[in-house]
Motif scaffolding. Structure first.
Motif, PDB file in Angstrom:
ATOM      1  N   TYR A  93     -20.163 -11.470 -56.797  1.00 40.50           N
ATOM      2  CA  TYR A  93     -19.763 -10.635 -55.663  1.00 40.50           C
ATOM      3  C   TYR A  93     -20.624 -10.795 -54.421  1.00 40.50           C
ATOM      4  N   CYS A  94     -21.817 -11.361 -54.576  1.00 41.88           N
ATOM      5  CA  CYS A  94     -22.713 -11.432 -53.419  1.00 41.88           C
ATOM      6  C   CYS A  94     -22.231 -12.481 -52.415  1.00 41.88           C
ATOM      7  N   GLN A  95     -22.705 -12.333 -51.197  1.00 41.50           N
ATOM      8  CA  GLN A  95     -22.386 -13.322 -50.163  1.00 41.50           C
ATOM      9  C   GLN A  95     -23.271 -14.538 -50.395  1.00 41.50           C
ATOM     10  N   ARG A  96     -22.633 -15.703 -50.457  1.00 40.95           N
ATOM     11  CA  ARG A  96     -23.399 -16.933 -50.725  1.00 40.95           C
ATOM     12  C   ARG A  96     -23.870 -17.576 -49.421  1.00 40.95           C
ATOM     13  N   ASP A  97     -23.178 -17.210 -48.333  1.00 46.99           N
ATOM     14  CA  ASP A  97     -23.521 -17.781 -47.043  1.00 46.99           C
ATOM     15  C   ASP A  97     -24.602 -16.888 -46.412  1.00 46.99           C
ATOM     16  N   VAL A  98     -25.855 -17.244 -46.678  1.00 50.70           N
ATOM     17  CA  VAL A  98     -26.956 -16.354 -46.309  1.00 50.70           C
ATOM     18  C   VAL A  98     -27.674 -16.837 -45.046  1.00 50.70           C
ATOM     19  N   HIS A  99     -27.970 -15.892 -44.161  1.00 54.14           N
ATOM     20  CA  HIS A  99     -28.761 -16.220 -42.972  1.00 54.14           C
ATOM     21  C   HIS A  99     -30.226 -15.999 -43.336  1.00 54.14           C
ATOM     22  N   SER A 100     -31.004 -17.065 -43.243  1.00 59.56           N
ATOM     23  CA  SER A 100     -32.400 -16.941 -43.663  1.00 59.56           C
ATOM     24  C   SER A 100     -33.343 -17.502 -42.607  1.00 59.56           C
ATOM     25  N   ILE A 101     -34.623 -17.207 -42.818  1.00 60.70           N
ATOM     26  CA  ILE A 101     -35.643 -17.706 -41.889  1.00 60.70           C
ATOM     27  C   ILE A 101     -36.899 -18.020 -42.692  1.00 60.70           C
ATOM     28  N   ASP A 102     -37.605 -19.053 -42.252  1.00 61.15           N
ATOM     29  CA  ASP A 102     -38.829 -19.415 -42.960  1.00 61.15           C
ATOM     30  C   ASP A 102     -39.913 -18.363 -42.703  1.00 61.15           C
ATOM     31  N   ALA A 103     -40.682 -18.098 -43.743  1.00 61.10           N
ATOM     32  CA  ALA A 103     -41.697 -17.035 -43.700  1.00 61.10           C
ATOM     33  C   ALA A 103     -42.708 -17.211 -42.569  1.00 61.10           C
ATOM     34  N   HIS A 104     -42.909 -18.455 -42.101  1.00 61.03           N
ATOM     35  CA  HIS A 104     -43.934 -18.689 -41.083  1.00 61.03           C
ATOM     36  C   HIS A 104     -43.407 -18.686 -39.663  1.00 61.03           C
ATOM     37  N   GLU A 105     -42.102 -18.461 -39.518  1.00 63.37           N
ATOM     38  CA  GLU A 105     -41.537 -18.374 -38.161  1.00 63.37           C
ATOM     39  C   GLU A 105     -41.993 -17.062 -37.519  1.00 63.37           C
ATOM     40  N   THR A 106     -41.864 -16.974 -36.189  1.00 59.44           N
ATOM     41  CA  THR A 106     -42.339 -15.780 -35.480  1.00 59.44           C
ATOM     42  C   THR A 106     -41.246 -14.705 -35.383  1.00 59.44           C
ATOM     43  N   LEU A 107     -41.676 -13.501 -35.042  1.00 52.75           N
ATOM     44  CA  LEU A 107     -40.727 -12.398 -34.846  1.00 52.75           C
ATOM     45  C   LEU A 107     -39.776 -12.717 -33.696  1.00 52.75           C
ATOM     46  N   ARG A 108     -40.271 -13.392 -32.679  1.00 46.00           N
ATOM     47  CA  ARG A 108     -39.411 -13.762 -31.542  1.00 46.00           C
ATOM     48  C   ARG A 108     -38.289 -14.682 -32.043  1.00 46.00           C
ATOM     49  N   ALA A 109     -38.681 -15.671 -32.846  1.00 47.94           N
ATOM     50  CA  ALA A 109     -37.691 -16.610 -33.380  1.00 47.94           C
ATOM     51  C   ALA A 109     -36.660 -15.858 -34.227  1.00 47.94           C
ATOM     52  N   ALA A 110     -37.140 -14.869 -34.973  1.00 44.98           N
ATOM     53  CA  ALA A 110     -36.227 -14.090 -35.807  1.00 44.98           C
ATOM     54  C   ALA A 110     -35.241 -13.308 -34.931  1.00 44.98           C
ATOM     55  N   ALA A 111     -35.753 -12.709 -33.841  1.00 42.83           N
ATOM     56  CA  ALA A 111     -34.897 -11.940 -32.929  1.00 42.83           C
ATOM     57  C   ALA A 111     -33.843 -12.847 -32.298  1.00 42.83           C
ATOM     58  N   VAL A 112     -34.266 -14.043 -31.920  1.00 44.16           N
ATOM     59  CA  VAL A 112     -33.321 -14.990 -31.310  1.00 44.16           C
ATOM     60  C   VAL A 112     -32.227 -15.358 -32.310  1.00 44.16           C
ATOM     61  N   ARG A 113     -32.651 -15.621 -33.562  1.00 45.63           N
ATOM     62  CA  ARG A 113     -31.675 -15.975 -34.607  1.00 45.63           C
ATOM     63  C   ARG A 113     -30.685 -14.830 -34.823  1.00 45.63           C
ATOM     64  N   ALA A 157     -29.758 -12.512 -32.745  1.00 44.30           N
ATOM     65  CA  ALA A 157     -28.866 -12.390 -31.587  1.00 44.30           C
ATOM     66  C   ALA A 157     -27.840 -13.522 -31.582  1.00 44.30           C
ATOM     67  N   GLU A 158     -28.302 -14.743 -31.847  1.00 42.26           N
ATOM     68  CA  GLU A 158     -27.398 -15.900 -31.787  1.00 42.26           C
ATOM     69  C   GLU A 158     -26.403 -15.918 -32.941  1.00 42.26           C
ATOM     70  N   GLU A 159     -26.885 -15.531 -34.120  1.00 43.84           N
ATOM     71  CA  GLU A 159     -26.013 -15.608 -35.302  1.00 43.84           C
ATOM     72  C   GLU A 159     -25.236 -14.316 -35.531  1.00 43.84           C
ATOM     73  N   GLY A 160     -25.499 -13.324 -34.706  1.00 41.94           N
ATOM     74  CA  GLY A 160     -24.764 -12.064 -34.812  1.00 41.94           C
ATOM     75  C   GLY A 160     -24.976 -11.347 -36.124  1.00 41.94           C
ATOM     76  N   VAL A 161     -26.228 -11.386 -36.624  1.00 39.94           N
ATOM     77  CA  VAL A 161     -26.532 -10.693 -37.880  1.00 39.94           C
ATOM     78  C   VAL A 161     -27.636  -9.671 -37.665  1.00 39.94           C
ATOM     79  N   GLY A 162     -27.696  -8.703 -38.553  1.00 36.64           N
ATOM     80  CA  GLY A 162     -28.695  -7.643 -38.437  1.00 36.64           C
ATOM     81  C   GLY A 162     -29.896  -7.852 -39.336  1.00 36.64           C
ATOM     82  N   SER A 163     -29.824  -8.911 -40.160  1.00 32.62           N
ATOM     83  CA  SER A 163     -30.961  -9.149 -41.056  1.00 32.62           C
ATOM     84  C   SER A 163     -31.036 -10.613 -41.454  1.00 32.62           C
TER      85      SER A 163
END
Lengths: 153, 210
Positions: A6-26, A28-34
């Protein structure tokens, strides 16, 4: 009902060493909340838009100098793909989270189950139940055959 | 189901000139995901969510201190009246793609309906329904249990009755056989009995007496 089905297999992820700014950009661009935070293929937790806004704007962390791993909790909430679906809602309640990364036997990320997914599943089950109830007319309203006119002697 | 039964009246607000940091501060302090932005007369003019802060402030470079609520708020607001049917409001949320709707009363800010609050409220109702169903099933089971016990008792009673009848028949048979043999003995002329004892006693009796 294993949660892996039942889980979503298409997951939006980020590498642990990326910055908070990069996460915010992702986000906004990918239209996801997490985003699922990954170290290699293993999840280390989930970063939400709320985490980013509060840690940067309220707590004053430098979004260009803070790694996403640094704002995550120490004990990531995760579920195994063979766990039953009903355990997800219970865990969300216990851990006060809305999204849970789903992992395989090697603890590698295979998907994410979100509160909204569980809600939709429950809602469709309820809708099925409601239809079943509606199809069983209550006794008082059961269609009655018109009574035959009494024969006159 | 009216909206007035499902909305929260404590709404966190901020003026249009509030900074992004101030908005984040309020969201953290009151544990909410949005702040309703009001003009100098207190009329709601827009809304800012935690997501807006991430996507419209943090995602952009530049100093967040200079960003004001007026620049990042979503507007015009999606609104509802407190007397509206809640289904209608949910419909509006779906078409507008929002999870929060500002409730107005006489044009003034009165509260907020959120998808989360609705889910919690409906969850409570479902919980009540579940509890009612559980109790109904249990009482049905208890009733079934009582009925089973009554049926068991009836079975036992009827078994008892038939064994009493059987026993009665046996006793009656025995007694009637006894009476029969007694009658036989009484009816039987003395001495003609095949009974050895009777024979012996008959032989002992002086024949000439009768």
């Amino acid at each position: 009902m294993p949660i892996g089905d039942y889980c979503q297999r298409d997951v939006h992820s980020i590498d642990a060493h990326e910055t908070l700014r990069a996460a915010a950009v992702r986000m906004a661009e990918e239209g996801v909340g997490s985003l699922v935070v990954l170290q290699g293929r293993q999840p280390r937790g989930i970063l939400t838009d709320r985490d980013v806004s509060l840690r940067v704007l309220r707590d004053g962390l430098d979004p260009d100098a803070t790694a996403v791993l640094d704002v995550l909790g120490r004990d990531p909430v995760m579920m195994h793909e063979t766990s039953p679906l009903r355990a997800a809602a219970a865990l969300m309640r216990r851990a006060s989270v809305r999204r849970i990364p789903i992992v395989n036997a090697k603890e590698e990320l295979v998907g994410v189950i979100a509160f909204d997914d569980v809600l939709r599943l429950v809602a469709s089950e309820l809708a099925g139940l409601a239809e079943a109830v509606a199809s069983q007319a209550p006794p008082g309203r059961a269609p009655v055959e018109p009574a035959a006119a009494p024969e006159v002697e | 189901m009216r909206t007035r039964d499902y909305y929260r009246t404590e709404v966190v607000t901020a003026p249009v000139e509030a900074s992004a940091a101030e908005l984040a501060e309020r969201m953290g302090e009151f544990a909410v995901g949005c702040v309703v932005i009001v003009d100098e007369k207190g009329n709601p003019v827009g809304i800012v969510t935690d997501r807006d802060l991430t996507c419209r402030v943090v995602a952009r470079s530049g100093s967040p201190d200079k960003v004001r609520a007026a620049e990042i708020m979503s507007h015009p607001l999606v609104t509802a009246s407190s007397e509206e049917a809640v289904e209608q409001v949910v419909d509006r949320m779906r078409t507008a793609g929002v999870r929060r709707v500002v409730v107005l009363r006489d044009g003034r800010l009165s509260g907020l309906v959120t998808v989360d609050d609705l889910v919690v409220e409906l969850g409570r109702e479902l919980d009540d329904i579940g509890e009612a169903t559980r109790r109904a099933v249990e009482s049905g089971r208890r009733r079934g249990h009582r009925e089973r016990r009554r049926a068991d008792m009836e079975d036992t009673l009827s078994e008892l009755r038939s064994s009493v009848e059987r026993a009665g028949r046996d006793v009656a048979d025995f007694l009637s056989r006894e009476f029969e043999s007694l009658r036989e003995r009484v009816r039987r002329p003395s001495g003609s009995s095949s009974d050895e004892t009777a024979k012996a006693s008959g032989q002992e009796r002086p024949k000439g007496r009768s």
